[in-house]
Design an enzyme around this catalytic site. Structure first.
Site, PDB file in Angstrom:
ATOM      1  N   ASP A  37       1.003  -0.977  -0.196  1.00 27.00           N
ATOM      2  CA  ASP A  37       0.059  -0.101  -0.162  1.00 27.00           C
ATOM      3  C   ASP A  37       1.088   1.188  -0.052  1.00 27.00           C
ATOM      4  O   ASP A  37       1.947   1.196   0.567  1.00 27.00           O
ATOM      5  CB  ASP A  37      -0.896  -0.025   1.317  1.00 27.00           C
ATOM      6  CG  ASP A  37      -1.798   1.238   1.173  1.00 27.00           C
ATOM      7  OD1 ASP A  37      -2.954   0.906   0.397  1.00 27.00           O
ATOM      8  OD2 ASP A  37      -1.535   2.213   1.886  1.00 27.00           O
ATOM      9  N   GLU A  39       0.890   5.577   0.214  1.00 30.65           N
ATOM     10  CA  GLU A  39       0.533   6.754   0.584  1.00 30.65           C
ATOM     11  C   GLU A  39       1.184   7.870  -0.292  1.00 30.65           C
ATOM     12  O   GLU A  39       2.290   7.902  -0.619  1.00 30.65           O
ATOM     13  CB  GLU A  39       0.685   7.402   2.168  1.00 30.65           C
ATOM     14  CG  GLU A  39      -0.036   6.193   2.966  1.00 30.65           C
ATOM     15  CD  GLU A  39      -1.522   6.007   2.852  1.00 30.65           C
ATOM     16  OE1 GLU A  39      -2.173   7.164   2.045  1.00 30.65           O
ATOM     17  OE2 GLU A  39      -2.141   5.017   2.976  1.00 30.65           O
ATOM     18  N   HIS A 179      -5.408   5.098   6.478  1.00 30.19           N
ATOM     19  CA  HIS A 179      -4.808   5.609   5.563  1.00 30.19           C
ATOM     20  C   HIS A 179      -3.359   6.046   5.810  1.00 30.19           C
ATOM     21  O   HIS A 179      -2.513   6.746   5.452  1.00 30.19           O
ATOM     22  CB  HIS A 179      -5.437   6.960   5.218  1.00 30.19           C
ATOM     23  CG  HIS A 179      -6.623   7.165   4.646  1.00 30.19           C
ATOM     24  ND1 HIS A 179      -7.067   6.748   3.276  1.00 30.19           N
ATOM     25  CD2 HIS A 179      -8.063   7.173   5.185  1.00 30.19           C
ATOM     26  CE1 HIS A 179      -8.339   6.686   2.803  1.00 30.19           C
ATOM     27  NE2 HIS A 179      -9.017   7.167   4.130  1.00 30.19           N
ATOM     28  N   ASP A 184      -2.953  -0.223   6.301  1.00 25.75           N
ATOM     29  CA  ASP A 184      -3.970  -0.463   5.021  1.00 25.75           C
ATOM     30  C   ASP A 184      -3.252  -1.942   4.775  1.00 25.75           C
ATOM     31  O   ASP A 184      -4.132  -2.639   4.128  1.00 25.75           O
ATOM     32  CB  ASP A 184      -4.001   0.555   4.195  1.00 25.75           C
ATOM     33  CG  ASP A 184      -4.700   1.768   4.536  1.00 25.75           C
ATOM     34  OD1 ASP A 184      -5.232   1.543   5.868  1.00 25.75           O
ATOM     35  OD2 ASP A 184      -4.746   2.638   3.974  1.00 25.75           O
TER      36      ASP A 184
END
Length: 596
Positions: A37, A39, A179, A184
């Protein structure tokens, strides 16, 4: 940047429940998955968005093998709304490694695994972009998208939508998505295992089945997957039958069980096949020694049974030939079968339209008569309009003698059987003239006629070369390391086998030859099989690594044959197929990142 190994996970018990299934392909429980994942500072890397955090969890068989987490300095301001959403601020990333340092570390961590992400095009797209920017070769990961899988199996009764947060609740994840990349990724691991558990109940146990799974396969189809249970993992032919024992569909595969099972558990979305599976009550398998034998058996069985759900190869007898007649004043004729009449034939053609195009190309080049009556040695009739147009030598009114006409026919025969130069030169010159006059449609018609003739002449010359051989034995080391041997007689596959590891190769080949089918030669240029079968044999014989063991006769094609012109016409056809007419509507897909 942190990496931690071997952490326990509550998902292991779910996974263990699947381990007793008889699985095909690469079992999911034996594969390593790297759930990742990211960001970022924005939604699109094309708009300059940067990565601010990478989190990943590596799992296999329900157990966590390791975790990877690092903040990434984007060397750009993080927008305030992104900072509020993720909790990642400019201060937090100020001392973090740049993407130049973080990406190689992640790629090394993930190497050898299957990448998994929720909305994978977003995360993997960012990673691939920066790999290209930094000059790092992309490892060629296989990729799974949990969002896409969830949309196929999760109903609104299970979750209101397929956002990660909703799925985490639906599958009882121990981690709540927030988030942040690692949290995540951990939640996505639980979602992945929940999806595996649900898909296992639908007969999906391998990566191959997972990659091709479709919710369009009905529950009724899936319930019939037991029909594949008695089939072997071997090359061969499969026959779907209904309750009256009628053959519905025939196919071939290198792995009978895997292929047949895919009709019940994978992405078989053709409506006709769904209808066929609904009628099927039994699947018979015929094991074959080699994939080529399976392909040939499939053709023969389709021609024999003519299954209603097979569209191709059902009527190999429905072909056309161009015939150069054997008479004092020969002509070209379109016929449906080859006779033992010492005439010359071009074909076979699968459609009359292609045969007519080839006929037009020959008539454009050679002024052979086009009337259908049989002429006496000394004809005395009136000439037709073709003679007035200089498109016929007009033997009907005595305008040409036998020797002159025979010389022209000899050139025509040479173009049919040995070379295509005169036809190519004549039609190319005609196309050039028409193009100069801006008569492009007429030039296109001549191009199509020439292409049809070149392909037909090449096919005839290749088929005839193999048909002339009373016997040809060839061997090849196949992809699995074993030596496949095929015996071909007059263009027909007469025997096939694989040399056992402990066997003497020469003795095995002699035994195979002795047990192979006896084959009588076909009429004229026709092989002792369908043209489609002989072409499959030829494609195998023309593969790299073929070794000729025995040849009874001569297997050769003309040096100046029509095949040398094929590359040009194939390139033209490929170019035409790639063009989009200016008035054709083009739809552009909207690219966005769905809410997570």
């Amino acid at each position: 940047m942190t990496t931690s190994p071997l952490l326990p996970t509550p998902s292991a018990s779910r996974w263990a429940a699947q381990m007793s299934f008889d699985e095909l392909g690469r079992p999911l429980r034996d594969l390593t998955f790297c759930v990742v994942d990211l960001e970022t500072t924005g939604a699109a890397v094309s708009q300059g968005s940067m990565i601010t955090e990478i989190g990943a969890v590596k799992v296999r068989g329900g157990e966590v093998l390791g975790e990877f987490q690092t903040l990434v300095n984007p060397h750009a301001e993080i927008p305030p709304f992104i900072a509020v959403l993720t909790g990642i601020t400019n201060t937090m990333v100020a001392g973090a490694p740049a993407i130049e340092e973080a990406l190689p570390s992640f790629l090394e961590f993930a190497r050898g695994s299957v990448l998994v992400a929720h909305n994978a095009p977003f995360d993997v797209g960012f990673l691939q972009h920066f790999a290209r920017e930094l000059g790092h070769p992309w490892p060629g990961f296989e990729v799974l998208d949990t969002a896409r899988l969830a949309r196929r199996v999760v109903t609104r009764d299970d979750a209101p939508n397929c956002k990660l947060s909703s799925l985490a609740v639906a599958f009882g994840s121990a981690t709540t998505p927030n988030h942040r990349a690692l949290s995540d990724a951990r939640a996505t691991v639980d979602v992945l295992h929940g999806l595996f558990e649900r898909l296992g109940g639908l007969g999906v146990h391998t990566l191959e089945e997972l990659q091709t799974f479709s919710s369009r396969v009905t529950a009724a189809q899936r319930r019939k997957r037991h029909l594949a249970e008695d089939l072997p993992h071997a090359p061969g032919v499969y026959l779907f039958r209904d309750d009256r024992d009628h053959v519905l569909y025939i196919g071939t595969s290198r792995d009978l069980r895997t292929r047949v099972r895919s009709y019940f558990t994978a992405s078989e979305t053709r409506s006709r096949m769904g209808e066929m599976v609904g009628l099927a009550t039994r699947v018979d398998g015929i094991t074959c020694a080699t994939p080529l034998e399976a392909e040939v058996r499939e053709l023969r069985l389709i021609a024999q049974h003519k299954p209603r759900y097979n569209r191709r190869s059902r009527s190999p007898e429905k072909v056309h030939w161009l015939k150069l007649t054997n008479e004092p004043w020969p002509r070209l004729s379109l016929v449906r079968r080859v006779l033992d009449d010492e005439a010359d034939y071009l074909g076979p053609f699968s459609s009359r339209k292609r045969a007519e195009k080839s006929l037009a190309a020959l008539h454009e080049t050679f002024p052979v008569r086009q009337c259908s009556e049989r002429l006496p040695l000394a004809p005395s009739r009136s000439a037709c309009v073709l003679a007035e147009m200089d498109r016929c030598l007009a033997p009907c009114d005595g305008s040409v003698d036998l020797d002159t006409y025979a010389l022209m026919v000899s050139d025509l025969r040479d173009n049919l059987l040995h070379r295509a130069d005169e036809v190519v030169e004549a039609l190319t010159a005609r196309m050039t003239l028409l193009s100069a006059e801006e008569r492009f449609e007429d030039a296109g018609q001549h191009r199509d006629r020439l292409a049809a003739f070149v392909r037909a002449a090449s096919r005839t010359q290749r088929l005839s070369a193999l048909t002339r051989c009373a016997e040809l034995v060839a061997a090849r080391r196949e992809d699995d390391g074993r030596w496949a041997v095929h015996v071909v007689r007059h263009g027909r596959l007469a025997g096939a086998g694989v040399i056992p590891p402990e066997a003497h190769a020469g003795a095995y080949v002699e035994q195979l030859r002795a047990s192979s089918e006896s084959v009588a030669a076909g009429l004229g240029p026709t092989p002792a099989a369908t043209a489609e079968e002989t072409e499959k044999v030829l494609r195998w014989l023309e593969r790299p690594g073929i070794r000729l063991v025995h040849v009874d006769g001569e297997w050769s094609c003309p040096v100046r044959g029509a095949s040398r012109h094929l590359a040009t016409h194939d390139a033209v056809e490929e170019s035409r197929q790639s063009l989009v007419p200016f008035d054709e509507r083009r739809t552009l897909a909207t690219v966005h990142r769905p809410a997570r």
